[in-house]
Enzyme design. Structure first.
Site, PDB file in Angstrom:
ATOM      1  N   ASP A   1      48.062  70.213  31.584  1.00 42.59           N
ATOM      2  CA  ASP A   1      47.564  71.432  32.219  1.00 42.59           C
ATOM      3  C   ASP A   1      46.975  72.289  31.110  1.00 42.59           C
ATOM      4  O   ASP A   1      47.699  72.910  30.333  1.00 42.59           O
ATOM      5  CB  ASP A   1      48.739  72.148  32.925  1.00 42.59           C
ATOM      6  CG  ASP A   1      48.322  73.496  33.501  1.00 42.59           C
ATOM      7  OD1 ASP A   1      47.134  73.873  33.387  1.00 42.59           O
ATOM      8  OD2 ASP A   1      49.203  74.181  34.071  1.00 42.59           O
TER       9      ASP A   1
ATOM     10  N   LYS B   1      39.195  78.798  27.516  1.00 41.16           N
ATOM     11  CA  LYS B   1      38.876  78.276  28.841  1.00 41.16           C
ATOM     12  C   LYS B   1      37.887  79.184  29.579  1.00 41.16           C
ATOM     13  O   LYS B   1      37.169  78.751  30.463  1.00 41.16           O
ATOM     14  CB  LYS B   1      40.175  78.160  29.642  1.00 41.16           C
ATOM     15  CG  LYS B   1      40.062  77.322  30.903  1.00 41.16           C
ATOM     16  CD  LYS B   1      41.435  77.215  31.550  1.00 41.16           C
ATOM     17  CE  LYS B   1      41.392  76.409  32.834  1.00 41.16           C
ATOM     18  NZ  LYS B   1      42.741  76.291  33.429  1.00 41.16           N
TER      19      LYS B   1
ATOM     20  N   GLU C   1      43.519  71.772  39.746  1.00 37.18           N
ATOM     21  CA  GLU C   1      44.865  72.342  39.578  1.00 37.18           C
ATOM     22  C   GLU C   1      45.632  72.494  40.896  1.00 37.18           C
ATOM     23  O   GLU C   1      46.782  72.067  40.989  1.00 37.18           O
ATOM     24  CB  GLU C   1      44.785  73.667  38.814  1.00 37.18           C
ATOM     25  CG  GLU C   1      44.490  73.425  37.335  1.00 37.18           C
ATOM     26  CD  GLU C   1      43.931  74.637  36.607  1.00 37.18           C
ATOM     27  OE1 GLU C   1      43.956  75.735  37.186  1.00 37.18           O
ATOM     28  OE2 GLU C   1      43.465  74.476  35.468  1.00 37.18           O
TER      29      GLU C   1
ATOM     30  N   ASP D   1      46.547  79.700  43.713  1.00 37.85           N
ATOM     31  CA  ASP D   1      46.777  79.459  42.296  1.00 37.85           C
ATOM     32  C   ASP D   1      46.087  80.532  41.455  1.00 37.85           C
ATOM     33  O   ASP D   1      44.875  80.520  41.286  1.00 37.85           O
ATOM     34  CB  ASP D   1      46.239  78.050  41.950  1.00 37.85           C
ATOM     35  CG  ASP D   1      46.425  77.708  40.468  1.00 37.85           C
ATOM     36  OD1 ASP D   1      46.914  78.561  39.703  1.00 37.85           O
ATOM     37  OD2 ASP D   1      46.068  76.584  40.082  1.00 37.85           O
TER      38      ASP D   1
END
Lengths: 182, 624
Positions: free
Chosen positions: B25, B86, B185, B207
């Site tokens: 992850d 990211k 994800e 999420d």
């Protein structure tokens, strides 16, 4: 590998026809993807992975087509040798066209209304009802179709396309109105 | 069965050997690695027992620091310490103008479309930062498992566009990892949650991570995880909550916008601490030191905090509503809402999600670890440890793909929430006599104007045979694979000429750039490049040999006659010999040779499995 020349009905082992059992279709779709999907070949050779991507894409395309009553009708017509020109052909049924214009005006006037959601719900209910009626009509034409019935199906499909477009516009207005709430 | 033992004596041939794999992850703020051991998926801690690895890398002349060590320097050495890579990965120089002002880095040089950050150790691209985090985690997994990883599953936000996915894959390549799959994800979370609870029916996964937000609506049915629709915002997360609070502090403390990079990081840290405290209490005190020994003190109530972050929470609610509509399900049909990501600890988020879905959101799973755990389960299956497993993930493309047409409009070719893989073809023609090339611009996004969409790539179709205007029929096929990555091929229909395609990614690294980086990093590590690339090809050859052997063991006797079997065995034998001492090029060629000569068998196998899948049904059941 998958026989790409097979028609979508054969691919799913279903009889060629307008009436499709949704849950059988979904079951077979999953069964097919379980063996063809690229994840089954994550460790396979380059060639296996390529074939599986192609196969899985075809199965997805076939499923989308057979699932949707409008796309299914167009596909079935093409199997019977009738190719629609989706961009350029439209129904000439004046009564139907008038009705469409009214629905469209109703949709446009929604934006100005206070508390538009109830009217919107009512409007999309009526659009859906019309589509359902056309689905029943077109199903009849496809039972044992001769040329005349195929032409009739084509005319019904033109109307379905109209309504489908209107439905997606209704959804867009709904999204717009909801966003405005925030 | 005797036929199966075609391995040479002394050569390991263990079909049931457990292959090492991991799920990673790769988060905005923190990253995790998980793996399946003795049938159980769990995240792996570092030697100090910490499972999370801060996604922070510090570049110094003396070397690179990753994780907690780097995070400590965030305030003292802000320019060389890169966090939140990211947010930048797969983004273009233009995006940095909007995002960059929030990030206290020194952006430099624009020779490439990829933004680079100036550090002591040179100019660094976000891809390289992510590669360092991935390398650290894979080393942790390899250390724990005691061997090299054969493959990894890396998770990405469902709402990541093509460029962001490609950049993530590039980072993995740079870290020397074999990517089995990029997994969304929320889908990973659904796998971990669904398999654990034996859930069926329609579920929503909300999420909210450090920097990204995803909402996915899935139907769970006998091991099939079918994503109905996905939506979100690839630039919305806990970081933004912190920023709201930090801006509030600045206002309260009378600080203007021109604060130093170190100050920004201190403010963000104070804001984050306050946010975390407010998940437990109604009121919290904040203290931030301002340059020159001064400090600001104040207090923030949960109510104030809520009003600061409400616009962000509302943004996520809008995405939820749109996604429900796209999925064609009503709120009542959603059985449960599963909360994932550290930012779902914020009470206001839980409250609003509960209101919208009219149900109490599920918060009993660890929101930090569930994604990595799901990825590990998927990796374990993909690497081949669970043959016959019924699990299948059917994901969708998050944003529509289109091509630019006359007048700068985008014509949608593949609409959002189409199940992948998918391929669509479009025909193009020439508008001038003898025209030999056509330019195509691929964009991603929902808006009508190309200028409002994201530019993915420009293609040039060359080598079109000379014809009169409008006579050429060039069929261009756009294919999106299971990772959500695009490839394009083109053929001129009337002549059958394969048009050459020159791909210019609008953002992201070119193949040459990756190659250079790989070379640099290898030189840096002082390894022999030749040996490394030979080794890589050998691993690939082993993989191909193993795959074929496993296939032969399963159905070789049934599907091949003696002559065909000889042919396959011979090809295998040749590859085995070549891969022992051949160079990179020889091994590569021999792999291609083997795939060519065994192609018929591969096709036969796939047909066979399709027939088997369909034979369970008889046509009669529909003819009642």
């Amino acid at each position: 590998m998958l026989d790409f020349s097979k028609n979508y009905f054969d691919l799913f082992g279903l009889p060629v026809g307008y009436i499709v059992d949704a849950s059988s279709l979904a079951d077979r779709y999953r069964d097919l993807q379980r063996v063809v999907h690229p994840d089954r070949y994550a460790n396979g050779t380059e060639q296996e992975r390529r074939l599986s991507v192609q196969g899985a894409s075809l199965i997805n395309e076939a499923f989308e087509t057979l699932k949707d009553p409008v796309a299914r009708a167009a596909y079935l017509l093409s199997l019977h040798g009738v190719e629609m020109d989706a961009q350029n052909e439209s129904t000439q049924d004046m009564a139907f066209l008038m009705q469409q214009m009214e629905l469209r005006e109703e949709l446009e006037s929604l934006r100005e209304q206070a508390g538009p959601f109830e009217t919107l719900l009512d409007l999309s209910g009526r659009i859906n009802k019309q589509i359902t009626d056309l689905v029943a009509q077109i199903a009849m034409q496809f039972e044992t179709p001769n040329d005349e019935q195929l032409q009739e199906a084509r005319e019904i499909l033109r109307k379905m396309r109209f309504l489908q477009k209107l439905r997606s516009e209704t959804e867009r207005v709904e999204a717009e109105l909801e966003d405005r709430l925030n | 069965m005797a036929l199966l033992q075609i391995a040479e004596p002394g050569q390991a041939q263990a079909p049931h050997q457990h292959r090492l794999s991991a799920g990673i992850d790769l988060g905005t703020t923190n990253s995790l690695v998980a793996t399946v051991r003795s049938g159980k998926a769990e995240t792996l801690p570092d030697p100090q027992g910490r499972h999370l690895l801060p996604s922070v890398v510090r570049y110094r002349q003396s070397g690179i620091e990753v994780g907690y060590e780097a995070k400590q320097s965030e305030v003292d050495d802000p320019l060389n310490t890169i966090s939140s890579a990211k947010r930048l990965i797969g983004r273009g120089v233009d995006d940095i103008k909007t995002l960059g002002s929030q990030l206290p880095y020194d952006f430099v040089g624009q020779q490439s479309s990829v933004p680079r950050i100036k550090t002591e150790a040179g100019d660094i691209s976000p891809v390289e930062v992510s590669a360092e985090v991935l390398r650290q985690l894979s080393e942790r997994a390899e250390g724990t498992l005691g061997g090299p990883l054969e493959g990894v599953v890396i998770t990405v936000p469902a709402y990541f566009d093509e460029a962001q996915r490609q950049a993530t894959k590039d980072a993995a390549k740079l870290a020397g990892l074999h990517v089995l799959r990029l997994l969304n994800e929320p889908t990973a979370a659904a796998v971990a949650y669904g398999l654990d609870k034996g859930a069926e029916g329609v579920h929503a996964i909300y999420d909210l991570g450090g920097g990204t937000f995803d909402i996915s609506i899935l139907r769970l049915n006998k091991g099939v995880f079918e994503v109905l629709a996905t939506g979100g915002d690839s630039a919305l997360g806990g970081d933004d909550f912190d920023r709201c609070v930090a801006e509030w502090i600045m206002q309260q403390a009378g600080l203007d916008e021109n604060v130093s990079p170190g100050m920004v990081k201190r403010l963000m840290q104070a804001a984050c601490t306050a946010k975390e405290a407010l998940t437990q209490t109604e009121q919290t005190d904040i203290e931030v030191s301002i340059e020159a020994g001064e400090s600001w003190q104040g207090s923030l109530s949960r109510e104030q905090f809520n009003s600061l972050v409400d616009p962000l929470v509302t943004k996520s609610m809008m995405a939820c509503r749109r996604t429900l509509r796209d999925a064609g399900v009503s709120v009542d049909e959603v059985q449960e809402v599963v909360m994932v990501g550290g930012s779902t600890r914020v009470p206001r988020v839980r409250e609003k999600v509960g209101e919208l879905f009219n149900t109490k959101p599920l918060v009993d799973i660890d929101p930090d670890r569930v994604v990595a755990v799901g990825a590990a389960i998927q990796a374990d299956i993909l690497v081949g440890n669970k043959p016959g497993d019924e699990m299948l993930l059917l994901d969708v493309i998050p944003l529509s793909l289109g091509i630019e047409t006359m007048g700068g409009l985008s014509e949608k070719l593949i609409s959002r929430n189409t199940t992948i893989p998918v391929a669509r073809a479009q025909e193009f023609t020439t508008f001038k006599d003898g025209q030999s090339a056509i330019a195509i611009h691929v964009v991603q996004g929902e808006r009508e104007l190309v200028a409002d969409c994201r530019s993915l790539a420009r293609f040039e179709l060359r080598g079109i045979p000379p014809m009169v205007a409008g006579a050429a029929r060039i069929r261009v096929t756009f294919a999106v694979d299971a990772d959500g990555l695009l490839s394009v091929s083109a053929i001129e229909q009337s002549s059958g000429v394969q048009a050459n395609i020159e791909v210019k990614p609008s953002y992201g690294l070119t193949d040459q750039e990756i190659e250079t980086m790989l070379r640099d990093s290898i030189a840096h590590a002082d390894q022999d490049k030749q040996a490394r690339s030979q080794r890589e090809q050998q691993v690939e050859a082993e993989r191909v040999i193993e795959a074929l052997q496993a296939a032969l063991a399963e159905d070789g006797e049934r599907l091949l006659d003696a002559k065909e079997r000889q042919q396959v065995d011979a090809a295998l034998e040749t590859l085995r010999n070549v891969s022992k001492d051949g160079d990179q090029e020889q091994i590569k060629n021999q792999i291609a040779e083997l795939e060519k000569s065994c192609g018929f068998y591969v096709e036969r196998r796939m047909n066979q499995s399709i027939q088997q899948a369909m034979s369970g049904h008889s046509v009669d059941e529909f003819e009642q």
